[in-house]
Design an enzyme around this catalytic site. Structure first.
Site, PDB file in Angstrom:
ATOM      1  N   GLY A  29      39.179  35.661  37.489  1.00 32.75           N
ATOM      2  CA  GLY A  29      39.305  36.902  38.264  1.00 32.75           C
ATOM      3  C   GLY A  29      40.543  37.715  37.952  1.00 32.75           C
ATOM      4  O   GLY A  29      40.826  38.028  36.800  1.00 32.75           O
TER       5      GLY A  29
ATOM      6  N   GLY B 122      34.225  33.776  35.373  1.00 36.54           N
ATOM      7  CA  GLY B 122      33.218  33.005  36.104  1.00 36.54           C
ATOM      8  C   GLY B 122      33.157  31.550  35.681  1.00 36.54           C
ATOM      9  O   GLY B 122      33.046  30.652  36.521  1.00 36.54           O
TER      10      GLY B 122
ATOM     11  N   ARG C 199      39.880  39.604  23.037  1.00 38.67           N
ATOM     12  CA  ARG C 199      38.806  38.609  22.881  1.00 38.67           C
ATOM     13  C   ARG C 199      38.453  38.386  21.414  1.00 38.67           C
ATOM     14  O   ARG C 199      38.107  37.264  21.038  1.00 38.67           O
ATOM     15  CB  ARG C 199      37.566  39.041  23.669  1.00 38.67           C
ATOM     16  CG  ARG C 199      37.739  38.787  25.142  1.00 38.67           C
ATOM     17  CD  ARG C 199      36.441  38.877  25.889  1.00 38.67           C
ATOM     18  NE  ARG C 199      36.584  38.205  27.167  1.00 38.67           N
ATOM     19  CZ  ARG C 199      35.987  38.594  28.292  1.00 38.67           C
ATOM     20  NH1 ARG C 199      35.179  39.628  28.292  1.00 38.67           N
ATOM     21  NH2 ARG C 199      36.169  37.933  29.403  1.00 38.67           N
TER      22      ARG C 199
ATOM     23  N   LYS D 238      39.499  36.564  49.619  1.00 43.25           N
ATOM     24  CA  LYS D 238      38.625  35.926  50.604  1.00 43.25           C
ATOM     25  C   LYS D 238      38.390  34.445  50.382  1.00 43.25           C
ATOM     26  O   LYS D 238      38.256  33.987  49.253  1.00 43.25           O
ATOM     27  CB  LYS D 238      37.265  36.627  50.582  1.00 43.25           C
ATOM     28  CG  LYS D 238      37.323  38.025  51.148  1.00 43.25           C
ATOM     29  CD  LYS D 238      35.931  38.592  51.192  1.00 43.25           C
ATOM     30  CE  LYS D 238      35.906  39.854  52.035  1.00 43.25           C
ATOM     31  NZ  LYS D 238      34.559  40.422  52.070  1.00 43.25           N
TER      32      LYS D 238
HETATM   33  P1  AMP Z   1      40.375  37.658  44.083  1.00 45.20           P
HETATM   34  O1  AMP Z   1      39.560  38.608  43.248  1.00 45.20           O
HETATM   35  O2  AMP Z   1      39.601  36.926  45.104  1.00 45.20           O
HETATM   36  O3  AMP Z   1      41.270  36.783  43.243  1.00 45.20           O
HETATM   37  O4  AMP Z   1      41.318  38.582  44.985  1.00 45.20           O
HETATM   38  C1  AMP Z   1      42.310  39.367  44.426  1.00 45.20           C
HETATM   39  C2  AMP Z   1      42.657  40.441  45.409  1.00 45.20           C
HETATM   40  O5  AMP Z   1      43.141  39.873  46.616  1.00 45.20           O
HETATM   41  C3  AMP Z   1      43.757  41.344  44.906  1.00 45.20           C
HETATM   42  O6  AMP Z   1      43.224  42.591  44.614  1.00 45.20           O
HETATM   43  C4  AMP Z   1      44.743  41.391  46.070  1.00 45.20           C
HETATM   44  O7  AMP Z   1      45.171  42.706  46.349  1.00 45.20           O
HETATM   45  C5  AMP Z   1      43.953  40.834  47.231  1.00 45.20           C
HETATM   46  N1  AMP Z   1      44.815  40.245  48.253  1.00 45.20           N
HETATM   47  C6  AMP Z   1      45.812  39.370  48.073  1.00 45.20           C
HETATM   48  N2  AMP Z   1      46.441  39.109  49.236  1.00 45.20           N
HETATM   49  C7  AMP Z   1      45.830  39.820  50.190  1.00 45.20           C
HETATM   50  C8  AMP Z   1      46.035  39.985  51.601  1.00 45.20           C
HETATM   51  N3  AMP Z   1      47.017  39.315  52.250  1.00 45.20           N
HETATM   52  N4  AMP Z   1      45.219  40.824  52.269  1.00 45.20           N
HETATM   53  C9  AMP Z   1      44.238  41.479  51.606  1.00 45.20           C
HETATM   54  N5  AMP Z   1      43.995  41.374  50.285  1.00 45.20           N
HETATM   55  C10 AMP Z   1      44.781  40.552  49.578  1.00 45.20           C
END
Ligand code: AMP
Length: 390
Positions: A348, A371, A38, A191
């Site tokens: 993220g 964010g 950064r 999610k």
């Molecule tokens: P995010 O922070 O929402 O971008 O989510 C990232 C996380 O989603 C990572 O740590 C992945 O391990 C998880 N992830 C990706 N695919 C899946 C899946 N099919 N089932 C559960 N977790 C997942």
């Protein structure tokens, strides 16, 4: 570069004191900076200002001291890092005494030691304005917060955007608003609930919305596909259906996995297998897209001019469930390197996933913002950007 953001390089700043808001929220280990990315990304604006003959007052925060002085969150460890990179002394100062400093580069102590910073109090904004003659916003990653140093002070001084701010905004404008079509977006991650607003905003702005990760399961389930014991958000099935209907109406395509990598348990990567998306057994969970999906996604990207990437296609931290993310990210990187695609990534876990895929270097632009990047993708106005466009 964004046309709407005022460019400080067009102003006469010789002999002026310029307050620059930077994102220097670096990771620390045992009182030392453990990753200076950064700092390195923030310094071009400071160097340009010094070359223009301006005195620079740097404003930044570290961690969440919540309006209290927390010794461990002092910016003092940043002084030697800045001095080494700028090749001149940097004085650490409180906001109240900053104006009296004789050094050509002044670093204000952690702005969040002051309760007025996060409250955007007029008094603290005025105290910041008193440190300088001109303000430059260069912390895009903090621009989704209306704080005294990102928003309030910009109303009190002639205000410009810094180089990193301009770079981030033009990359995002190029990808979402004004990108060359066909445009694809990869939205992955765990999610749907955390990315609902992103999906709803993007669906009418991209040609192909590639949904991966745990999120894809909810969309598959909404189509009546049996997804076994996979992560799913049953309360969002109707929302997923509504997003698919919106895509249909707008002539946009939602792209879901054709085949998947499955396993009986999260911690059993040795039992991984590949099945058609319509053949997931009850007692197995989907943790990645399969090879047929990868081939289809690679072919799709071959025909696209712009790509936006946020979130992994699978559980990339646990091989072999990194295969989908790795292959598709490498394809995007290769197309970008060959000049056939503009690719913008951020938010993220995306940087970690693309780094793991060894694809990060060749993306056209990787945002440092988390964010703020997501809020931009949601179509929200970022107060720290809007105030500079006034
Ligand atoms: P995010 O922070 O929402 O971008 O989510 C990232 C996380 O989603 C990572 O740590 C992945 O391990 C998880 N992830 C990706 N695919 C899946 C899946 N099919 N089932 C559960 N977790 C997942």
């Amino acid at each position: 570069m964004s046309a709407t953001l005022p460019d400080f390089q067009q102003a006469d700043l010789a002999g002026k004191r310029v307050l620059v808001r930077l994102d220097l929220n670096v990771p620390m280990k045992e009182g030392k900076v453990s990753d200076a990315t950064r700092i390195d990304r923030s310094l071009p604006t400071v160097k340009a200002l010094r070359a223009m003959g301006a005195t620079v007052v740097i404003g930044a925060h570290l961690g969440r001291p919540k309006g209290q002085v927390v010794a461990d969150l002092s910016l003092a460890p940043l002084v030697p890092e800045l001095e080494a990179r700028l090749g001149e002394p940097v004085a650490l100062a409180e906001v109240e005494t900053a104006r009296a400093q004789e050094a050509s580069v002044v670093l204000l102590e952690n702005l969040r030691f002051n309760a007025g910073e996060e409250k955007n109090s007029p008094e603290f904004a005025a105290a910041l304005a008193a440190t300088a003659d001109v303000y430059i916003g260069d912390a895009f990653s903090c621009a989704h917060r209306a704080h005294a140093s990102t928003e309030g002070v910009a109303r009190l001084l002639p205000a410009y955007a810094g180089l990193l701010m301009r770079e981030e905004v033009s990359a995002l404008e190029a990808a979402v608003g004004k990108g060359e079509r066909p445009i694809a977006a990869v939205v992955g991650g765990a999610k749907v609930s955390t990315k609902l607003a992103v999906l709803e905003h993007l669906i009418e702005r991209v040609d192909y919305l590639i949904i991966g990760g745990g999120m894809a399961n909810t969309f598959l389930a909404a189509q009546g596909v049996a997804i076994g014991s996979s992560l799913c958000e049953p309360d969002l099935l109707d929302t997923a259906k509504a997003i698919m209907a919106k895509a249909d109406a707008a002539g946009r395509q939602i792209v879901l996995p054709l085949d998947v990598q499955i396993t009986p348990a999260f911690d059993a990567p040795d039992k991984a297998s590949v099945v058609d998306v319509n053949a997931v057994p009850n007692d197995q969970m989907i943790l990645d897209v399969g090879p047929a999906s990868v081939v289809a996604l690679e072919a799709l990207l071959d025909g696209c001019k712009t790509l936006l990437w946020n979130g992994p296609l699978g559980v990339f931290e646990v091989p072999p469930f990194d295969l989908g993310t790795n292959a598709v990210a490498q394809k995007a990187a290769a197309l970008s390197k060959a000049g056939r695609m503009t690719s913008v990534a951020g938010g993220g876990d995306t940087v970690a996933a693309l780094k793991h895929a060894k694809a990060l270097e060749d993306f056209s632009y990787v945002s440092t913002a988390g964010g703020a990047f997501l809020e931009w993708l949601e179509g929200k106005e970022l107060p720290g950007v809007a105030v500079l466009q006034r």
